[in-house]
Write an enzyme that holds these catalytic residues in place. Structure first.
Site, PDB file in Angstrom:
ATOM      1  N   HIS A 129       0.818  -1.223   0.000  1.00 19.55           N
ATOM      2  CA  HIS A 129       0.000   0.000   0.000  1.00 19.55           C
ATOM      3  C   HIS A 129       0.848   1.268   0.000  1.00 19.55           C
ATOM      4  O   HIS A 129       0.343   2.355  -0.272  1.00 19.55           O
ATOM      5  CB  HIS A 129      -0.984  -0.007   1.182  1.00 19.55           C
ATOM      6  N   ASP A 159       0.149  -7.688   1.390  1.00 17.44           N
ATOM      7  CA  ASP A 159       0.533  -6.282   1.514  1.00 17.44           C
ATOM      8  C   ASP A 159       2.051  -6.111   1.560  1.00 17.44           C
ATOM      9  O   ASP A 159       2.573  -5.360   2.377  1.00 17.44           O
ATOM     10  CB  ASP A 159      -0.105  -5.644   2.752  1.00 17.44           C
ATOM     11  N   SER A 234       4.794   2.664   7.880  1.00 17.88           N
ATOM     12  CA  SER A 234       4.452   1.504   7.064  1.00 17.88           C
ATOM     13  C   SER A 234       5.621   1.092   6.191  1.00 17.88           C
ATOM     14  O   SER A 234       6.211   1.922   5.489  1.00 17.88           O
ATOM     15  CB  SER A 234       3.242   1.804   6.179  1.00 17.88           C
TER      16      SER A 234
END
Length: 388
Positions: A129, A159, A234
């Site tokens: 993402h 992911d 992230s």
């Protein structure tokens, strides 16, 4: 008598002159001579730690952070997005009068995240993402070096994504640890670029292991930690107290957008497996049989006359799929795959995904109170549809 007075007066005059000169040129000398009307300089005695005592600090993870920090990079992305210039551009009447005069306009949208350099060849692990949809990706080291990166491959269902930058000199590389030996309570450090403020290290413990059913990814087996993870973290590194990589920071549970002490990381064992497949083939290949499943509730278990809720209910079978060809039917309850127990739908998904396409596997089923065993030829899991 007069002579003595002259000697006394001359002596006093000379002393006053000397005092004036000293006070003017060397006032610090007077501080050493306390007397009436003078201020005594304050002196504080301090105790200094012996040289090299920093290595004996208790509870410090500076060495672990120093080892891992150089391999964690900042990722800056941008992509071109098109939007309508006028809110009524899709209205037929509006278009009739104005045509395409107020058509779409292009804008660039930016994003940020983190990544981890995992090999001297320039491969970087990050989240899917973080780079999804980006047409420009820039990777920056903490020392200011910047590179244009390209996407080697990605896996939306876990992911994860792999980038590559030019390896024109020796790159700092992180060492892989073992997420399989982690215990709840182990100390961990989260390293990343939260909110774009710069490289940051936060500490915490492993709060839980094997977290799933969160609805974040298709395949979930998260490490939960209370080390502060915020937007921008992230794709960054979760490391152990030795500075070894044990997870890729992925998501947080938050009602405010910031850290609330519940963060999730993908275990390095899964990340490494996905990374190696991507580098080798450009993608991830998983097994597939073409069934839709439903959680087995106590009410359903009772209606199917089952002794417990272990297993998963086959709710649908895709026509022409491997499961259809093997004779699996809606209403069957899948209990084992190649001898491994199916506890719920998530476990079943992972067991089937781990099978190699082109091979066969034995499925143990419950059908109308009877035990049924079938051999299923494993197919290749199709890519998930891209979200608009």
């Amino acid at each position: 008598m007069r002579r003595l007075w002259l000697i006394f007066a001359q002596t006093i005059t000379v002393c006053v002159a000397i005092l004036f000169v000293v006070k003017t040129l060397k006032p610090e000398w007077l501080a050493q001579w306390p007397g009436e009307g003078t201020r005594v300089a304050a002196v504080a005695t301090v105790l200094e730690a012996p040289a090299g005592s920093s290595a004996l600090r208790q509870g410090s993870y500076a060495d672990a952070a120093k080892k891992a920090l150089p391999a964690v990079v900042h990722i800056f992305t941008s992509q071109e997005v098109k939007g309508a210039r006028h809110p009524f551009i899709n209205d037929p009447i509006f278009r009739h009068f104005f045509g395409d005069r107020f058509g779409e306009e292009s804008q660039r949208r930016s994003g940020l995240g983190s990544g981890v350099v995992v090999s001297p060849e320039g491969y970087i692990l990050t989240n899917f993402h973080v780079v999804d949809g980006a047409d420009e990706i820039e990777v920056a080291h903490n020392d200011g070096r910047k590179y244009k990166a390209r996407v080697v491959g990605s896996d939306p269902e876990s992911d994860l994504a792999v980038l590559r930058i030019p390896a024109d000199h020796q790159l700092p590389v992180i060492a892989f640890g073992s997420s399989d030996t982690l215990r709840v309570g182990d100390v961990v450090l989260a390293i990343g670029n939260p909110f774009g403020v710069g490289q940051t290290v936060t500490s915490g413990i492993v709060s839980a292991l094997g977290r799933s059913h969160l609805g974040i990814n298709t395949f979930e087996n998260f490490i939960q930690t209370d080390a502060a993870i915020n937007p921008g973290n992230s794709g960054g590194a979760l490391v152990d107290s030795n500075g070894h990589l044990i997870g890729i920071n992925t998501a947080i549970y938050s009602q405010s957008g910031g850290s609330m002490g519940i963060g999730f990381a993908i275990p390095v064992s899964l990340a490494r497996s996905v990374m190696e497949q991507i580098i080798k083939t450009g993608g991830v290949t998983r097994g597939w049989v073409g069934i839709e499943v439903q959680e087995l509730t106590p009410e359903l278990a009772e209606s199917f006359k089952l002794s417990g809720t272990d297993g998963t209910l086959i709710a649908g079978v895709m026509r022409g799929s491997p499961a259809d060809k093997a004779g699996i039917k809606p209403g069957d309850v899948l209990t084992q795959v190649n001898g491994k127990l199916v506890k719920d739908a998530q476990v079943m998904l992972e067991l089937i995904a781990a099978l190699v396409p082109g091979t066969s596997a034995r499925f143990d089923l419950k059908r109308e109170g009877r035990d049924v065993k079938v051999e299923v030829a494993i197919g290749k899991r199709p890519k998930p549809p891209k979200e608009e």
